[in-house]
Design an enzyme around this catalytic site. Structure first.
Site, PDB file in Angstrom:
ATOM      1  N   ASP A 104      38.356  46.795  31.646  1.00 48.66           N
ATOM      2  CA  ASP A 104      39.688  46.131  31.397  1.00 48.66           C
ATOM      3  C   ASP A 104      39.640  44.847  30.881  1.00 48.66           C
ATOM      4  O   ASP A 104      39.321  44.849  29.722  1.00 48.66           O
ATOM      5  CB  ASP A 104      40.113  46.133  32.954  1.00 48.66           C
ATOM      6  CG  ASP A 104      41.570  45.544  33.207  1.00 48.66           C
ATOM      7  OD1 ASP A 104      42.556  46.496  33.125  1.00 48.66           O
ATOM      8  OD2 ASP A 104      41.710  44.273  33.673  1.00 48.66           O
ATOM      9  N   HIS A 269      41.628  54.358  36.814  1.00 49.75           N
ATOM     10  CA  HIS A 269      41.471  53.237  36.196  1.00 49.75           C
ATOM     11  C   HIS A 269      39.998  52.617  36.317  1.00 49.75           C
ATOM     12  O   HIS A 269      39.247  52.270  35.689  1.00 49.75           O
ATOM     13  CB  HIS A 269      42.440  52.158  36.480  1.00 49.75           C
ATOM     14  CG  HIS A 269      42.140  50.844  35.360  1.00 49.75           C
ATOM     15  ND1 HIS A 269      41.867  50.851  34.110  1.00 49.75           N
ATOM     16  CD2 HIS A 269      42.225  49.499  35.947  1.00 49.75           C
ATOM     17  CE1 HIS A 269      41.889  49.489  33.638  1.00 49.75           C
ATOM     18  NE2 HIS A 269      41.948  48.861  34.821  1.00 49.75           N
TER      19      HIS A 269
END
Length: 292
Positions: A104, A269
């Site tokens: 991320d 994610h």
């Protein structure tokens, strides 16, 4: 969660970076994303320390690391400045050359590290991102709906900060639940919240996103045609937005002259927490094949 790891506040030019480290092999720096801290590596770092000297660090503005004002054009949260912290941290730990893996936001810092400190970075792995410039330039309705936080967090201070401060737990949990597909994070959620709920860190994390929509794009556009020329691994969650809306390998291949190593992992994610064993195996195979 990090049994046997040493922890330290390391002084870099702009302040202190918090980190933990353990191991005897080639150095591997692990960088976290939003809205988390170094703790996101708690399921992978101990096993990786059998093969690498693992350093897990809190990015500027997150966890227990330094917090600065945003500065002109959000410069203090540009990925260039955040990357400087990390190369200085590794230098203070006596690692001149090292591997880096980022998830991320940490993946965006890893990308900038590879661009600005080519002599120091041996190889990088980026988890569940595509380059910031490509993602903004290909924005459409579906992406905007899925990544609405990108466009919320970049609004002028202190609108998003005040809204998040009204219930930081609910906002953080919404991010974790939505992006993971309702994964159970357990007690580590409280560790994330302890730092995330701080007013100054909510502001810092918004500045991180504001920088990505402004000064980071300026830097990225200048470097658009410069190849990284280092090994790059790309991992993404098959069930997430990156997996569904982007051709990660094709996009990242534009950025390096080396052949991209990439794989979709059956995950949301937060791959290191949702599929830790697979992440460990992927890192082992990739980085150990590229050690000097």
């Amino acid at each position: 969660m990090f049994k046997g790891f040493k922890q330290k506040l390391v002084k870099v030019k702009k302040g202190n970076i918090f980190c933990k480290f353990k191991g005897n092999g080639p150095p591997l720096l692990l960088l976290h994303g939003y809205p988390q801290t170094h703790m996101m590596w708690h399921k992978t770092a101990p096993e990786l320390s059998r093969y690498f000297t693992v350093v897990v660090a809190d990015l500027r503005g997150y966890g227990n690391s330094l917090v600065l004002s945003g500065g002109k054009n959000h410069i203090n949260y540009s990925k260039r400045e955040m990357a400087k912290d990390m190369v200085q941290l590794m230098d203070k730990l006596n690692f001149k050359k090292f591997f880096v893996a980022g998830h991320d936001r940490g993946g965006r810092v890893a990308h900038r590290l590879a661009r600005d400190y080519r002599k120091n970075i041996l190889a990088i792995s980026v988890l569940d991102i595509c380059p910031t410039l490509d993602m903004y330039e290909s924005t459409n309705r579906e992406f905007a709906k899925a990544y609405f936080h990108w466009f919320f967090l970049i609004q002028p201070a202190f609108l998003p900060e005040r809204m998040i401060m009204s219930d930081p737990r609910k906002w953080m949990k919404n991010c974790l639940d939505k992006w993971s597909g309702n994964h159970k994070f357990g007690n580590v959620e409280e560790a994330y919240l302890k730092s995330f709920k701080q007013k100054k860190r909510i502001h810092a994390s918004c500045e991180d996103y504001r920088a990505s929509a402004t000064i980071d794009l300026e830097h990225d556009k200048k470097d658009r045609n410069k190849k990284l020329n280092i090994p790059v691994q790309v991992l993404w969650g098959k069930n997430g937005v990156i997996g569904k809306q982007f051709n990660s390998i094709k996009i990242w291949q534009k950025y390096t002259s080396k052949k991209i190593i990439g794989k979709a992992i059956k995950s949301g994610h937060f791959i290191p927490e949702q599929k830790p064993k697979e992440v460990v195996q992927q890192f082992k195979n990739f980085f150990l094949n590229n050690k000097i």
